[in-house]
Design a protein around this motif. Structure first.
Motif, PDB file in Angstrom:
ATOM      1  N   VAL A 123       0.935  -1.452  -0.425  1.00 58.58           N
ATOM      2  CA  VAL A 123       0.075  -0.412  -0.065  1.00 58.58           C
ATOM      3  C   VAL A 123       0.686   1.592  -0.309  1.00 58.58           C
ATOM      4  CG1 VAL A 123      -1.878   1.507   1.363  1.00 58.58           C
ATOM      5  CG2 VAL A 123      -1.788  -1.063   0.704  1.00 58.58           C
ATOM      6  N   GLN A 124       1.791   1.278   0.768  1.00 63.31           N
ATOM      7  CA  GLN A 124       2.679   2.179   0.522  1.00 63.31           C
ATOM      8  C   GLN A 124       3.450   2.626  -0.425  1.00 63.31           C
ATOM      9  OE1 GLN A 124       6.444   1.102   3.389  1.00 63.31           O
ATOM     10  NE2 GLN A 124       6.489   2.818   4.256  1.00 63.31           N
ATOM     11  N   PRO A 125       3.414   2.339  -1.258  1.00 62.19           N
ATOM     12  CA  PRO A 125       3.720   2.985  -2.740  1.00 62.19           C
ATOM     13  C   PRO A 125       2.728   4.223  -3.169  1.00 62.19           C
ATOM     14  CG  PRO A 125       4.365   0.907  -2.749  1.00 62.19           C
ATOM     15  CD  PRO A 125       3.841   0.895  -1.230  1.00 62.19           C
TER      16      PRO A 125
ATOM     17  N   ILE B 166     -11.993   9.472  -3.239  1.00 64.00           N
ATOM     18  CA  ILE B 166     -10.261  10.008  -4.009  1.00 64.00           C
ATOM     19  C   ILE B 166      -9.588   8.476  -3.620  1.00 64.00           C
ATOM     20  CG2 ILE B 166      -9.228  11.488  -4.016  1.00 64.00           C
ATOM     21  CD1 ILE B 166     -11.367  12.503  -5.733  1.00 64.00           C
ATOM     22  N   ILE B 167      -9.497   8.955  -2.492  1.00 63.98           N
ATOM     23  CA  ILE B 167      -7.678   7.900  -1.752  1.00 63.98           C
ATOM     24  C   ILE B 167      -8.492   6.477  -1.948  1.00 63.98           C
ATOM     25  CG2 ILE B 167      -7.080   7.326   0.343  1.00 63.98           C
ATOM     26  CD1 ILE B 167      -7.452  10.370   1.075  1.00 63.98           C
TER      27      ILE B 167
ATOM     28  N   MET C 109      -7.057   0.968  -4.012  1.00 63.95           N
ATOM     29  CA  MET C 109      -7.838   0.004  -3.732  1.00 63.95           C
ATOM     30  C   MET C 109      -6.827  -0.994  -4.084  1.00 63.95           C
ATOM     31  SD  MET C 109     -10.212  -0.968  -2.305  1.00 63.95           S
ATOM     32  CE  MET C 109     -10.913  -2.676  -1.980  1.00 63.95           C
ATOM     33  N   PRO C 110      -6.501  -1.103  -6.018  1.00 66.54           N
ATOM     34  CA  PRO C 110      -5.855  -2.416  -6.721  1.00 66.54           C
ATOM     35  C   PRO C 110      -3.778  -2.820  -5.908  1.00 66.54           C
ATOM     36  CG  PRO C 110      -5.919  -0.277  -8.250  1.00 66.54           C
ATOM     37  CD  PRO C 110      -6.371   0.001  -6.486  1.00 66.54           C
TER      38      PRO C 110
ATOM     39  N   THR D 222      -8.039  -6.691 -11.641  1.00 66.56           N
ATOM     40  CA  THR D 222      -7.604  -6.844 -13.546  1.00 66.56           C
ATOM     41  C   THR D 222      -8.736  -5.626 -13.783  1.00 66.56           C
ATOM     42  OG1 THR D 222      -6.950  -8.775 -13.679  1.00 66.56           O
ATOM     43  CG2 THR D 222      -7.146  -8.088 -15.844  1.00 66.56           C
ATOM     44  N   TRP D 223      -9.960  -5.759 -13.357  1.00 64.60           N
ATOM     45  CA  TRP D 223     -11.106  -5.690 -13.470  1.00 64.60           C
ATOM     46  C   TRP D 223     -10.947  -3.804 -12.866  1.00 64.60           C
ATOM     47  CZ3 TRP D 223     -15.206  -3.699 -10.231  1.00 64.60           C
ATOM     48  CH2 TRP D 223     -15.774  -3.028 -10.818  1.00 64.60           C
ATOM     49  N   GLY D 224     -10.510  -3.735 -11.520  1.00 68.99           N
ATOM     50  CA  GLY D 224     -10.460  -2.428 -11.118  1.00 68.99           C
ATOM     51  C   GLY D 224      -9.564  -1.865 -11.938  1.00 68.99           C
ATOM     52  N   ARG D 225      -8.345  -2.496 -12.430  1.00 68.55           N
ATOM     53  CA  ARG D 225      -7.544  -2.046 -13.569  1.00 68.55           C
ATOM     54  C   ARG D 225      -7.772  -2.101 -15.012  1.00 68.55           C
ATOM     55  NH1 ARG D 225      -2.461  -5.750 -13.206  1.00 68.55           N
ATOM     56  NH2 ARG D 225      -2.426  -4.714 -10.854  1.00 68.55           N
ATOM     57  N   ARG D 226      -8.557  -2.573 -15.169  1.00 69.84           N
ATOM     58  CA  ARG D 226      -9.325  -1.728 -16.805  1.00 69.84           C
ATOM     59  C   ARG D 226      -9.845  -1.000 -16.104  1.00 69.84           C
ATOM     60  NH1 ARG D 226     -10.818  -6.567 -18.828  1.00 69.84           N
ATOM     61  NH2 ARG D 226      -8.688  -7.244 -19.356  1.00 69.84           N
ATOM     62  N   ARG D 227     -10.193   0.074 -15.011  1.00 71.36           N
ATOM     63  CA  ARG D 227     -11.335   1.136 -15.265  1.00 71.36           C
ATOM     64  C   ARG D 227     -10.275   2.383 -14.730  1.00 71.36           C
ATOM     65  NH1 ARG D 227     -15.934   2.207 -14.176  1.00 71.36           N
ATOM     66  NH2 ARG D 227     -15.870   3.393 -12.482  1.00 71.36           N
ATOM     67  N   LEU D 228      -9.350   1.699 -14.005  1.00 75.76           N
ATOM     68  CA  LEU D 228      -8.021   3.286 -14.237  1.00 75.76           C
ATOM     69  C   LEU D 228      -7.556   3.433 -15.338  1.00 75.76           C
ATOM     70  CD1 LEU D 228      -7.665   4.424 -11.099  1.00 75.76           C
ATOM     71  CD2 LEU D 228      -5.714   2.704 -11.175  1.00 75.76           C
TER      72      LEU D 228
END
Lengths: 278, 612
Positions: free
Chosen positions: A158-160, A187-188, A193-194, A267-273
């Motif tokens: 989570v840190q980075p 926002i945060i 989340m990923p 992956t689903w989350g990242r695709r949104r991002l």
């Protein structure tokens, strides 16, 4: 199979060969052996081992405690990472270094230490006992041990990601009228989340496979505080190799399904991002 | 007034980043805050937005005091340099953010979103993610997002910083258009003067945490009041000239110049003149010049830039003009003049490098600063050299982009009143603090100096500047000197009103204090705090000065006797503080010299001051 794009570093064939070899030698072949061993049993025999009440109780404990521990880690690991990233205070570097300690400590040592502390006459146990809370030799103790060994996974992933959340984003949200909680939720959290899911998945995987620290604090009462890995070891000690393989196989399947679903979620989350097909 | 700032101060670890800024922005005005990086402009913008608290002063938005209102309740829209878009949300979701927070119904949100996307020319982009857009498009989204909740004030923090030139210009036009269409009060922060000129109804120039000047772009360019604004807004050559009762002179050449009512024209003294590169005329010889001749020079460099030709012309040693600095070069010793010529001028008189030219000026502007240059004064040249190397003086001169000369005067040794200076002392005379200081200062004043700076051996630039004057005759010039100095030094300014007794005088004392503050603000653009003390002036000043390190006193007097009679104890034992003495003879004592014309001029300037 072809080159994705011309790369500065040569040797695609060589590196792919190595990758395949090491994955095979270290991961795939042992796993295949496990499946093969379990396969020597008949279906009935296999099912008998699997739905043995003692085994079922151990699954519940192993996966339940691991999930609970990973969840606790996700919450508190996030808070710790937040504190370390967002604030500067004396001793910050020291705490930052301490986070990695559970990685380095032999798990048996942490298990014994936790048992000593949380036993009914231990440092903390003696205060908890009058309240009716028993930690050592109960499922609570197992969760405590699994939390300890899983914590660094969450903090470190989570840190980075938190460093990435620019103050400007929060400032922008604030001028648009959002309150603190709203900023955190909208926002945060979505931005982190990923990484949080990755940390959660790693902590979970580690907790499911954990053996060393748990057996000291668990008390290992059949049906109550017996985890699946312990059951496998017991079967081995009774020279019931196929039974152990069957239990190992079912753990493998459940773990694989859990980790795969977390990965898919990610992956689903990242695709949104990040826009797909960019 | 849409935005009103009242003496806003913000400190970081004790040092003021925003120093006593007062500002009013009218309804629907496009105001640009211009300044170099580190001038405090962004901090000021964040303070208006409510993202940064202030240590002192008040902030009003639309007549409401919002100093302690949090950013989320101020109702302003803020656009950041790096866009600060929410990357996990689509363009539409970004724009609707402020509306969702306010629980606006979906249909209305959609309507508003469409409206805003049309406004910033991004129709149909609703479902894109910010990462799929170009930088310019992202900033358009940010502008639309900042406008969604219909803020009454739009704040833009270097919005074009991360964009390339072509996109920048396009977006600039969009923002100006949006601003006009919505008639929304806008404050934009930038370090780019071209951008400021292109967008602003009014510009405010900041440096070292202070708001130096505000005005329409053309006014600020043509008639800056400070060196900083003169050199920061476009290119400028700063020249030293002589102000006389008859006008401006370079050496013996009189020059036409716009009369400036803030410049004291009754007294002969050195002034700083601004000469824009395009106001320089070059000709083969003095006779061929159509304008005032100021000297000869040699062309050192010619750069072709399309419409204009840029030249650097080295002034010959015998020139009438003494160049202080150009905006391109802070070296005070540099005698190279920046010149630009149009195609037309180039055709009329083609030039090549190393060619000799006669230099004329079409128009110059005199800065109303009383601090033109520094003259280190001593009885021996070694002593004078020591003063020149004083770190306080070198730092101050570098910041003011001016030069330090030396003057050796034997008369200074004994402060012999019968020995007069070889030439009138021009600029600020600088002497070290020692036993003889008061006598030396008196001698310098008797020989034409208007200001004397007294430096102790070890002192740095002040953090606190105390201002005091002996009587009202010295008020105006003391304030002018203080304002000029404080533009270049990030220090707090405090006016000390000192009165002999309490009782009935108290009311008068408080009134004079407020008058002083108002005058400092209105005429000199100087924000200062005021303190009232009772007691003996020199004693009180000494007490205040010994309170902390790095302090400075600016003391105005109107007769030399005052210096020796009332303030002698300040100089008796040199302290660790620097003193700037300002001496302007009171009108009575010089009435014989005064003519009717100068009295008229004085009245005109008084009236101008009253209008301010």
């Amino acid at each position: 199979m072809s080159f994705r794009s011309p790369s500065i570093l040569p040797g695609f064939g060589l590196t792919l060969g190595f990758a395949t070899f090491f994955l095979s030698a270290i991961v795939l072949i042992p796993l295949a052996a496990l499946v093969a061993k379990a396969g020597t049993m008949g279906w009935r025999e296999f099912l008998e081992v699997l739905i043995d009440p003692r085994a079922v109780a151990s699954y519940r404990l192993s996966f339940g405690a691991s999930l609970l521990a990973a969840t606790i880690n996700a919450v508190f690991g996030f808070i710790i990472a937040w504190t370390l990233v967002r604030y500067d205070f004396p001793g910050r570097k020291l705490i930052d270094a301490l986070i990695d300690m559970p990685f380095a400590l032999p798990t048996a040592v942490s298990g014994i230490a936790l048992t000593a502390v949380f036993a009914e006459n231990g440092w903390l146990g003696q205060y908890l006992a009058p309240l009716g809370i028993k930690v050592a030799y109960t499922w609570v103790g197992i969760v405590v041990a699994l939390t300890l060994i899983g914590l660094p996974f969450v903090v470190r992933s989570v840190q980075p990601a938190l460093i990435e959340v620019q103050r400007d984003l929060e400032d922008a949200a604030e001028t648009l009228g959002a309150g603190r909680f709203y900023v955190f939720r909208k926002i945060i959290l979505p931005t982190v989340m990923p990484a949080l899911l990755t940390g959660f998945a790693m902590a979970l995987a580690r907790a499911i496979g954990e053996y060393g620290s748990v057996i000291f604090i668990a008390g290992n009462l059949p049906m109550k505080t017996e985890i699946t890995p312990l059951l496998i070891v017991i079967k081995l000690e009774q020279f019931d190799y196929t039974g152990a393989a069957a239990l190992g196989f079912i753990m493998l399947v459940i773990s694989f399904i859990m980790l795969l679903s977390i990965n898919l979620l990610q992956t689903w989350g990242r695709r949104r991002l990040v826009a797909a097909g960019r | 007034m849409s935005i009103r700032l009242d003496q806003v101060t913000k400190r970081y670890q004790g040092a003021p980043v925003v120093n006593d800024v007062s500002l009013e922005v009218a309804e629907g005005e496009f105001f640009v805050l211009l300044g170099p990086s580190g001038s405090g402009k962004s901090t000021l913008l964040r303070a208006i937005a409510g993202l940064t608290g202030v240590d002192h002063g008040r902030i009003h938005l639309h007549g409401q005091d919002v100093t302690h209102v949090s950013a989320r309740h101020r109702g302003v829209g803020l656009v950041f340099q790096n866009y600060a878009l929410f990357k996990h949300m689509t363009v539409g979701e970004n724009i609707e953010f402020a509306l969702r927070v306010r629980r606006v119904k979906a249909a209305e949100r959609l309507k508003r979103r469409r409206e805003l996307l049309r406004l910033v020319a991004l129709e149909g982009m609703d479902d894109r993610l910010p990462t799929q857009l170009s930088g310019g498009q992202q900033q358009r989204v940010a502008v639309a997002r900042a406008l969604a909740h219909k803020p009454q004030v739009l704040l833009l923090d270097e919005p074009f910083g991360a964009l390339d030139a072509k996109i920048r210009e396009e977006l600039r036009r969009t923002i100006r258009q949006v601003q006009r269409e919505l008639k929304i009060t806008t404050v934009l922060v930038t370090h780019d003067q071209e951008e400021a000129f292109a967008l602003a109804d009014r510009i405010g120039v900041m440096n070292l945490g202070r708001l130096l000047e505000t005005g329409r772009p053309d006014e600020l360019y043509a008639r800056p009041a400070t060196r900083f604004v003169a050199t920061f807004l476009g290119a400028a050559n700063l020249l030293l000239a002589q102000q006389t009762p008859h006008g401006i002179r370079f050496g013996t050449t009189p020059v036409r110049a716009q009369p400036v009512d803030k410049v004291d024209s009754t007294r002969e003294h050195e002034v700083v003149a601004v000469l824009r590169p395009e106001e320089v005329e070059l000709a083969p010889s003095r006779d061929a010049l159509q304008t005032n001749f100021i000297g000869n020079g040699i062309v050192e460099e010619i750069v072709f830039t399309g419409a204009l030709e840029r030249l650097r012309v080295r002034l010959a040693g015998s020139s009438e003009a003494q160049l202080v600095s150009t905006s391109a070069d802070n070296q005070a010793t540099n005698a190279v003049l920046e010149v630009t010529r149009t195609q037309h001028e180039q055709r009329a008189f083609p030039l090549s490098v190393q060619q000799g030219v006669a230099i004329g000026v079409r128009r110059i502007h005199v800065l109303p600063t009383p601090l033109s240059s520094y003259t280190a004064c001593a009885a021996t040249s070694e002593a004078a050299q020591r003063i020149v190397q004083h770190p306080f003086l070198t730092e101050l001169a570098a910041r003011m982009k001016t030069r330090i000369t030396t003057r050796v005067e034997e008369g200074l040794a004994q402060s012999d009143p019968n020995k007069t200076a070889a030439e009138r002392i021009s600029g600020v005379a600088v002497i070290p603090a020692q036993g003889q200081t008061a006598q030396q200062a008196a001698w310098l004043f008797a020989n034409g100096a208007g200001e004397v700076l007294i430096l102790p051996a070890h002192t740095g630039l002040p953090q606190r500047v105390l201002i005091h004057w002996a009587d009202d005759h010295a008020r105006r010039s003391t304030l002018a000197v203080a304002a000029s100095l404080l533009r270049n030094v990030p220090a707090e300014a405090i006016y000390l009103g000192i009165h002999p007794g309490a009782g009935d005088e108290r009311r008068i004392a408080v009134r004079s204090l407020l008058d002083a503050r108002t005058e400092a603000q209105a005429i000199h653009g100087l924000e200062m705090r005021t303190e009232l003390h009772f007691g003996e002036a020199a004693e009180e000043l000494r007490k205040q000065l010994s309170e902390g390190p790095e302090q400075m006193l600016i003391l105005g007097i109107s007769s030399i006797e005052q210096l020796q009679r009332d303030y002698a104890s300040l100089f008796a034992t040199p302290g660790n503080y620097s003193i700037m003495l300002v001496y302007r003879p009171s009108k009575e004592s010089e009435s014989t010299e005064r003519t009717d014309t100068t009295r008229d001029a004085a009245q005109v300037s008084e009236r101008a001051a009253a209008q301010l």
